[in-house]
Design a protein around this motif. Structure first.
Motif, mmCIF file in Angstrom:
data_model
loop_
_atom_site.group_PDB
_atom_site.id
_atom_site.type_symbol
_atom_site.label_atom_id
_atom_site.label_comp_id
_atom_site.label_asym_id
_atom_site.label_seq_id
_atom_site.Cartn_x
_atom_site.Cartn_y
_atom_site.Cartn_z
ATOM 1 N N HIS A 91 0.838 -1.203 0.000
ATOM 2 C CA HIS A 91 0.000 0.000 0.000
ATOM 3 C C HIS A 91 0.870 1.248 0.000
ATOM 4 O O HIS A 91 0.591 2.217 -0.713
ATOM 5 C CB HIS A 91 -0.928 -0.014 1.208
ATOM 6 N N THR A 100 2.494 1.491 -3.619
ATOM 7 C CA THR A 100 1.615 1.792 -4.749
ATOM 8 C C THR A 100 0.723 2.990 -4.514
ATOM 9 O O THR A 100 0.306 3.637 -5.462
ATOM 10 C CB THR A 100 0.719 0.588 -5.080
ATOM 11 N N ASN A 141 -2.341 2.819 -3.095
ATOM 12 C CA ASN A 141 -3.724 2.435 -2.828
ATOM 13 C C ASN A 141 -3.802 0.943 -2.530
ATOM 14 O O ASN A 141 -2.960 0.164 -2.973
ATOM 15 C CB ASN A 141 -4.662 2.845 -3.977
ATOM 16 N N HIS A 156 -5.830 -1.447 -3.497
ATOM 17 C CA HIS A 156 -6.169 -2.378 -4.572
ATOM 18 C C HIS A 156 -4.930 -2.764 -5.379
ATOM 19 O O HIS A 156 -4.709 -3.956 -5.646
ATOM 20 C CB HIS A 156 -7.238 -1.767 -5.482
ATOM 21 N N ASP A 157 -4.130 -1.772 -5.742
ATOM 22 C CA ASP A 157 -2.883 -2.069 -6.451
ATOM 23 C C ASP A 157 -1.922 -2.828 -5.542
ATOM 24 O O ASP A 157 -1.150 -3.664 -6.006
ATOM 25 C CB ASP A 157 -2.224 -0.783 -6.948
ATOM 26 N N ASP A 211 -2.859 -6.472 -5.628
ATOM 27 C CA ASP A 211 -2.428 -7.049 -6.899
ATOM 28 C C ASP A 211 -0.922 -7.284 -6.912
ATOM 29 O O ASP A 211 -0.452 -8.323 -7.384
ATOM 30 C CB ASP A 211 -2.808 -6.137 -8.066
ATOM 31 N N LEU A 212 -0.168 -6.325 -6.394
ATOM 32 C CA LEU A 212 1.286 -6.446 -6.345
ATOM 33 C C LEU A 212 1.705 -7.617 -5.466
ATOM 34 O O LEU A 212 2.527 -8.452 -5.867
ATOM 35 C CB LEU A 212 1.904 -5.146 -5.824
ATOM 36 N N HIS A 266 7.175 -3.448 -8.603
ATOM 37 C CA HIS A 266 6.499 -2.153 -8.628
ATOM 38 C C HIS A 266 7.224 -1.172 -9.544
ATOM 39 O O HIS A 266 6.592 -0.433 -10.308
ATOM 40 C CB HIS A 266 6.387 -1.568 -7.226
ATOM 41 N N ILE A 290 6.445 -2.113 -13.144
ATOM 42 C CA ILE A 290 5.085 -1.701 -13.507
ATOM 43 C C ILE A 290 5.043 -0.197 -13.703
ATOM 44 O O ILE A 290 4.447 0.299 -14.665
ATOM 45 C CB ILE A 290 4.079 -2.146 -12.426
ATOM 46 N N TRP A 291 5.693 0.533 -12.814
ATOM 47 C CA TRP A 291 5.706 1.987 -12.904
ATOM 48 C C TRP A 291 6.358 2.440 -14.210
ATOM 49 O O TRP A 291 5.879 3.362 -14.873
ATOM 50 C CB TRP A 291 6.444 2.559 -11.699
ATOM 51 N N ARG A 297 3.934 1.915 -17.135
ATOM 52 C CA ARG A 297 2.744 2.764 -17.116
ATOM 53 C C ARG A 297 3.028 4.250 -17.247
ATOM 54 O O ARG A 297 2.109 5.024 -17.449
ATOM 55 C CB ARG A 297 1.956 2.554 -15.824
ATOM 56 N N ARG A 313 3.375 9.547 -2.836
ATOM 57 C CA ARG A 313 3.037 9.039 -4.165
ATOM 58 C C ARG A 313 3.851 9.718 -5.255
ATOM 59 O O ARG A 313 4.098 9.130 -6.299
ATOM 60 C CB ARG A 313 1.548 9.242 -4.446
#
Length: 177
Positions: free
Chosen positions: A40, A43, A45, A47-48, A51-52, A86, A89-90, A93, A125
């Motif tokens: 948390h 990411t 949040n 939810h992500d 998933d991570l 992470h 993914i970052w 994206r 963030r």
């Protein structure tokens, strides 16, 4: 938990992996709350974060016996894998997508995320992934510089410099408010 189920079905087919399945399931049960908190914070949040954690545990679960054979701390190994995943993914994206019209910004329901509009979380963030990982491990998980260096696979000097840069950035961002 998918990784645990996959290991359990593999253990039913081959008896040698039964102990590894039990160890991995116990590891997941014991470390899941901390991994979700770490995710948390990485990411931004929940939810992500879920998933991570799920994707990393699937990867680690498939090679759990080799992780144990290395003798390193499995929790540090998983944290490092989370940080690396992470960052990957970052990087994928962060590509810009140009649009003709700006989207409407809808109001976020307060019950969905009570920390979403918190200035510290917003400033966290905005940090680069490695700096965010160092700050989270240092001040949220209360790890020492050596433990952070081990978890992220970097030197202690890099931990110090990333922490210093992140703290300066946070002071600048939070000082404006």
């Amino acid at each position: 938990m998918t990784a645990v189920l996959q290991l359990e079905s593999a253990a039913e087919r081959g008896g040698g992996r039964a102990e590894a399945v039990g160890d991995f399931a116990e590891f997941v049960r014991m470390s899941m709350p901390g991994l979700l908190r770490y995710g948390h914070a990485l990411t931004g949040n929940p939810h992500d974060a879920a998933d991570l954690v799920q994707s990393v545990l699937e990867k680690v679960g498939s090679r759990w016996m080799s992780v144990q054979r290395k003798g390193d701390d499995p929790l540090a190994y998983v944290r490092r894998a989370m940080a690396n995943t992470h960052i990957s993914i970052w990087r994928r994206r962060r590509r810009e997508s140009l649009v003709a019209d700006l989207p409407d910004s809808g109001a976020v329901a307060p019950e969905l995320s009570r920390l979403e509009n918190e200035p510290l979380w917003q400033a966290l963030r905005e940090l680069p992934p490695r700096q965010r990982a160092v700050i989270v491990l240092r001040y949220y998980e209360n790890l020492s510089e050596a433990e952070i260096a081990n978890a992220l696979g970097i030197s202690c000097g890099t931990v110090k410099s990333q922490s210093s840069k992140a703290m300066a950035s946070l002071r600048t961002r939070l000082g404006k408010d």
